[in-house]
Design an enzyme around this catalytic site. Structure first.
Site, PDB file in Angstrom:
ATOM      1  N   HIS A 133       0.840  -1.206   0.000  1.00 27.15           N
ATOM      2  CA  HIS A 133       0.000   0.000   0.000  1.00 27.15           C
ATOM      3  C   HIS A 133       0.876   1.256   0.000  1.00 27.15           C
ATOM      4  CE1 HIS A 133      -3.614   2.377   1.494  1.00 27.15           C
ATOM      5  NE2 HIS A 133      -2.617   3.187   1.784  1.00 27.15           N
ATOM      6  N   GLU A 134       1.860   1.297   0.900  1.00 28.67           N
ATOM      7  CA  GLU A 134       2.713   2.484   0.998  1.00 28.67           C
ATOM      8  C   GLU A 134       3.631   2.626  -0.212  1.00 28.67           C
ATOM      9  OE1 GLU A 134       1.867   4.662   3.066  1.00 28.67           O
ATOM     10  OE2 GLU A 134       0.617   3.367   4.310  1.00 28.67           O
ATOM     11  N   HIS A 137       1.987   4.415  -2.992  1.00 25.81           N
ATOM     12  CA  HIS A 137       2.012   5.881  -2.885  1.00 25.81           C
ATOM     13  C   HIS A 137       3.237   6.472  -3.578  1.00 25.81           C
ATOM     14  CE1 HIS A 137      -1.418   6.945  -0.419  1.00 25.81           C
ATOM     15  NE2 HIS A 137      -1.118   6.001   0.462  1.00 25.81           N
TER      16      HIS A 137
END
Length: 152
Positions: A133-134, A137
């Site tokens: 998820h990170e 980004h």
């Protein structure tokens, strides 16, 4: 240390690609401390520098129950991904919204720590999901990009 402002969707800056860190200086170390404080203050388990409008490849994560085991990933790169799992995800940049997202069950990454040392990390479960998820980004991708549109 200070709590940083988090960019909220649909801010276009969340779609910017982050660049590698070439030198871990006092400014970067200060940013990491502020990112951790921001993540803890907002009750998150992960935060990418992109979310605080710094487009560098830095991630902070802490999935520990007592919020006392921070993981710092500088210039993280996937080495391997395998399996599949689904977790309900949320995001500090998309407040009060969640969705079930399919991701790899296990991931192996290479990253640099705050001392400039390269390391390998194998993860599974929630940590693997959080890392993916990170890292999304850092390439301008959000968890909502995985949601399929509803059919009529």
């Amino acid at each position: 240390m200070s709590v940083l402002s988090i960019l909220n969707y649909p801010n276009k800056k969340l779609r910017k690609i982050a660049s590698n860190i070439s030198l871990i200086d006092s400014e970067i170390k200060s940013l990491i401390k502020n990112m951790l404080e921001t993540m803890y203050f907002n009750e998150g388990i992960g935060l990418a520098a992109t979310q605080v409008d710094v487009h560098k490849r830095i991630i902070v994560i802490d999935i520990s129950k007592n919020k006392n085991k921070p993981l710092i990933l500088i210039n993280p790169v996937f080495i391997n991904k395998c399996g599949a799992q689904t977790f309900e995800e949320g995001c500090l940049s998309i407040p009060k919204k969640t969705a079930f997202v399919n991701r790899s069950k296990k991931v192996k990454i290479k990253a640099i720590n705050c001392l400039g040392e390269e390391f390998l990390l194998k993860s599974k479960g929630l940590l693997a999901t959080c890392i993916q998820h990170e890292m999304d980004h850092l390439i301008g991708k959000l968890f909502i990009d995985y949601i399929k549109p509803l059919k009529n």
